[in-house]
Design an enzyme around this catalytic site. Structure first.
Site, PDB file in Angstrom:
ATOM      1  N   HIS A 397      18.045 -17.952 -28.608  1.00  0.00           N
ATOM      2  CA  HIS A 397      17.695 -19.641 -28.260  1.00  0.00           C
ATOM      3  C   HIS A 397      16.478 -19.577 -27.426  1.00  0.00           C
ATOM      4  O   HIS A 397      16.114 -18.677 -26.655  1.00  0.00           O
ATOM      5  CB  HIS A 397      19.045 -20.239 -27.683  1.00  0.00           C
ATOM      6  CG  HIS A 397      19.439 -19.583 -26.431  1.00  0.00           C
ATOM      7  ND1 HIS A 397      20.537 -18.542 -26.602  1.00  0.00           N
ATOM      8  CD2 HIS A 397      19.054 -19.862 -25.130  1.00  0.00           C
ATOM      9  CE1 HIS A 397      20.782 -17.940 -25.273  1.00  0.00           C
ATOM     10  NE2 HIS A 397      20.072 -18.748 -24.583  1.00  0.00           N
ATOM     11  N   HIS A 399      14.495 -21.831 -24.834  1.00  0.00           N
ATOM     12  CA  HIS A 399      14.647 -22.704 -23.772  1.00  0.00           C
ATOM     13  C   HIS A 399      13.301 -23.449 -23.850  1.00  0.00           C
ATOM     14  O   HIS A 399      12.154 -22.842 -23.646  1.00  0.00           O
ATOM     15  CB  HIS A 399      14.934 -22.377 -22.334  1.00  0.00           C
ATOM     16  CG  HIS A 399      16.259 -21.645 -22.212  1.00  0.00           C
ATOM     17  ND1 HIS A 399      17.484 -22.283 -21.745  1.00  0.00           N
ATOM     18  CD2 HIS A 399      16.318 -20.364 -22.287  1.00  0.00           C
ATOM     19  CE1 HIS A 399      18.256 -21.449 -21.532  1.00  0.00           C
ATOM     20  NE2 HIS A 399      17.764 -20.433 -22.020  1.00  0.00           N
TER      21      HIS A 399
HETATM   22  P1  AMP Z   1      21.092 -18.395 -21.635  1.00  0.00           P
HETATM   23  O1  AMP Z   1      21.654 -18.028 -20.264  1.00  0.00           O
HETATM   24  O2  AMP Z   1      19.527 -18.065 -21.958  1.00  0.00           O
HETATM   25  O3  AMP Z   1      21.993 -17.578 -22.501  1.00  0.00           O
HETATM   26  O4  AMP Z   1      21.194 -19.741 -21.928  1.00  0.00           O
HETATM   27  C1  AMP Z   1      22.460 -20.428 -22.448  1.00  0.00           C
HETATM   28  C2  AMP Z   1      21.842 -21.677 -22.333  1.00  0.00           C
HETATM   29  O5  AMP Z   1      23.133 -22.540 -23.091  1.00  0.00           O
HETATM   30  C3  AMP Z   1      22.456 -22.226 -20.778  1.00  0.00           C
HETATM   31  O6  AMP Z   1      21.282 -23.021 -20.269  1.00  0.00           O
HETATM   32  C4  AMP Z   1      23.488 -23.301 -20.906  1.00  0.00           C
HETATM   33  O7  AMP Z   1      23.275 -24.299 -19.923  1.00  0.00           O
HETATM   34  C5  AMP Z   1      23.483 -23.745 -22.263  1.00  0.00           C
HETATM   35  N1  AMP Z   1      24.822 -24.164 -23.026  1.00  0.00           N
HETATM   36  C6  AMP Z   1      25.888 -23.559 -23.015  1.00  0.00           C
HETATM   37  N2  AMP Z   1      26.857 -24.139 -23.561  1.00  0.00           N
HETATM   38  C7  AMP Z   1      26.230 -25.389 -24.072  1.00  0.00           C
HETATM   39  C8  AMP Z   1      26.495 -26.453 -24.937  1.00  0.00           C
HETATM   40  N3  AMP Z   1      27.835 -26.767 -25.338  1.00  0.00           N
HETATM   41  N4  AMP Z   1      25.584 -27.706 -25.156  1.00  0.00           N
HETATM   42  C9  AMP Z   1      24.286 -27.295 -24.706  1.00  0.00           C
HETATM   43  N5  AMP Z   1      24.031 -26.210 -24.072  1.00  0.00           N
HETATM   44  C10 AMP Z   1      24.917 -25.376 -23.688  1.00  0.00           C
END
Ligand code: AMP
Length: 411
Positions: A397, A399
């Site tokens: 993903h 950001h």
């Molecule tokens: P990472 O730490 O780069 O793996 O980022 C994962 C991101 O996914 C974090 O910023 C979380 O806040 C976000 N996240 C996890 N679950 C959800 C969800 N159900 N809807 C939207 N964002 C999410």
């Protein structure tokens, strides 16, 4: 004397040709090089050195496009004196300057004409053109291969334009992607399969074991060798049955009832099984065959499936973008591939992922200038990779962060 396939059949040579193809490396054939260094543009010198035949077909059994020419030679019982089949290894391999002088794209087959021809052509390096040359040159012997039959021409041309151009999805390593018009292996495989079904629709109905009925045609010579590849390789990618029903029956019938097709089938399979599979273990490292995405699903799969809610801001067939549930900036959007396809993290990216990676970045760029989402003049695009990078969700993903002037700290 019947045509004999004069191949350098040792495994070593075959391995060499596989690697030589990828790397451009060629056998150090000093003697041959000296012999051909100044003479490749003339046919006579080569004829004396390699073969006294009227034509030399440079080919090896693994080429499906070469096999179409071999089927024509075998069915017409063309003698060695008329056309001799010689391995391109004789000239130092597909990427040797000697072979490239004959066949500019370094592919098999290539026909070298060792006699005066009215066209003035010395070499033909395109399989359909070689096939048609052989049919016209040897029109007085054996089957005609129905040169003017639109059904045969339709199948042969469809094969060449839509099927053989993407057949690499069945066996090419990731390093040789992307493939033609197709973004990735999966879409190329789907297109390959769909084109088999389209071709099936062009077959004649009724009696006769061949594609056009009871008479063998150029369509058979062209398509059959590719079916050998497809029948063997598609199941490795989970496509079973490999061939659509009518084509499958054709494939089995023509092998059972026509000795030439059986022979060509066995020649190709011999290389595929013994060299590509058992010695090279070729498919072990091929994405979607030996390599598959077996990592556990994540919460993002549930979002994609609509099983848990998300505030979606952008979506197409390939990507999904939604608001981060725990925003780290006034505007914080996540952009993900809908099909993870092995991209648990960015360090799993391969050339097969080039298209989706580009799509993710384009989407991120569009989001970053969307004022309705709270972005101002600029944003920060971040990919966390693995434990050290702070990645928590193992589904790639991006950001997209903005909506204020972010501080300069990245690490
Ligand atoms: P990472 O730490 O780069 O793996 O980022 C994962 C991101 O996914 C974090 O910023 C979380 O806040 C976000 N996240 C996890 N679950 C959800 C969800 N159900 N809807 C939207 N964002 C999410």
């Amino acid at each position: 004397m019947p045509v004999s396939v004069k191949i350098a059949s040792e495994l070593l040579l075959f391995l060499f040709i596989s690697f030589g193809f990828a790397t451009g490396f060629t056998l150090p054939s000093t003697t041959l090089k000296r012999q051909f260094a100044t003479t490749m543009s003339t046919t006579l010198d080569m004829s004396e050195s390699i073969s006294k035949s009227e034509h030399i077909l440079f080919d090896m059994p693994v080429s499906n496009n070469g096999a179409r020419c071999r089927i024509i030679l075998f069915k017409k019982r063309i003698s060695n004196e008329q056309v001799e089949i010689v391995s391109p290894m004789t000239l130092g391999g597909l990427k040797s300057s000697e072979y490239l002088a004959l066949s500019p794209n370094g592919l098999m087959p290539c026909l070298s004409i060792q006699k005066e021809h009215e066209s003035g052509m010395k070499h033909i390096s395109e399989s359909d053109t070689i096939a048609r040359y052989l049919l016209s040159e040897f029109s007085d012997t054996g089957p005609s291969f129905l040169p003017d039959n639109p059904r045969s021409n339709q199948i042969a041309r469809w094969h060449d334009v839509y099927l053989t151009t993407i057949q690499g999805c069945l066996y090419k390593p990731s390093s040789r992607f992307p493939l033609g018009d197709y973004a990735d292996r999966k879409s190329a495989l789907n297109a390959f399969k769909k084109n088999l079904e389209t071709i099936e629709g062009f077959m004649a109905d009724g009696d006769g074991i061949y594609l056009c009925g009871s008479e063998v045609s150029l369509a058979d010579a062209t398509l059959f060798p590719t079916l050998v590849f497809a029948n063997y390789m598609l199941p490795k990618f989970g496509y079973t049955p490999a061939l659509p029903m009518k084509l499958s029956k054709y494939f089995n019938d023509v092998r059972a009832q026509d000795a030439v097709f059986a022979k060509v089938h066995d020649e190709i399979m011999d290389v595929l099984v013994n060299s590509w599979e058992e010695t090279n273990h070729r498919w072990d490292s091929i994405w979607l065959a030996g390599l598959k995405d077996t990592d556990p699903a994540t919460i993002f799969d549930k979002i994609i499936a609509g099983e848990i809610p998300a505030s979606v801001v952008k979506e197409d067939d390939h990507i999904l973008a939604f608001k981060d549930i725990n925003p780290m900036a006034p505007a914080h959007i996540l952009v993900i591939p809908k099909d993870r396809n092995g991209l648990t993290r960015i360090n799993r990216a391969t050339p097969e992922h080039t298209n989706i990676l580009g799509r993710l970045l384009v989407a991120a760029g569009e989001i970053a200038k969307d004022e309705t989402l709270g972005f101002g003049d600029g944003a920060r695009i971040v990919i966390n990779d693995g434990p050290d990078g702070g990645q928590e969700v193992m589904h790639l993903h991006l950001h997209v962060l903005g909506g204020k002037k972010l501080n300069g700290q990245l690490g």
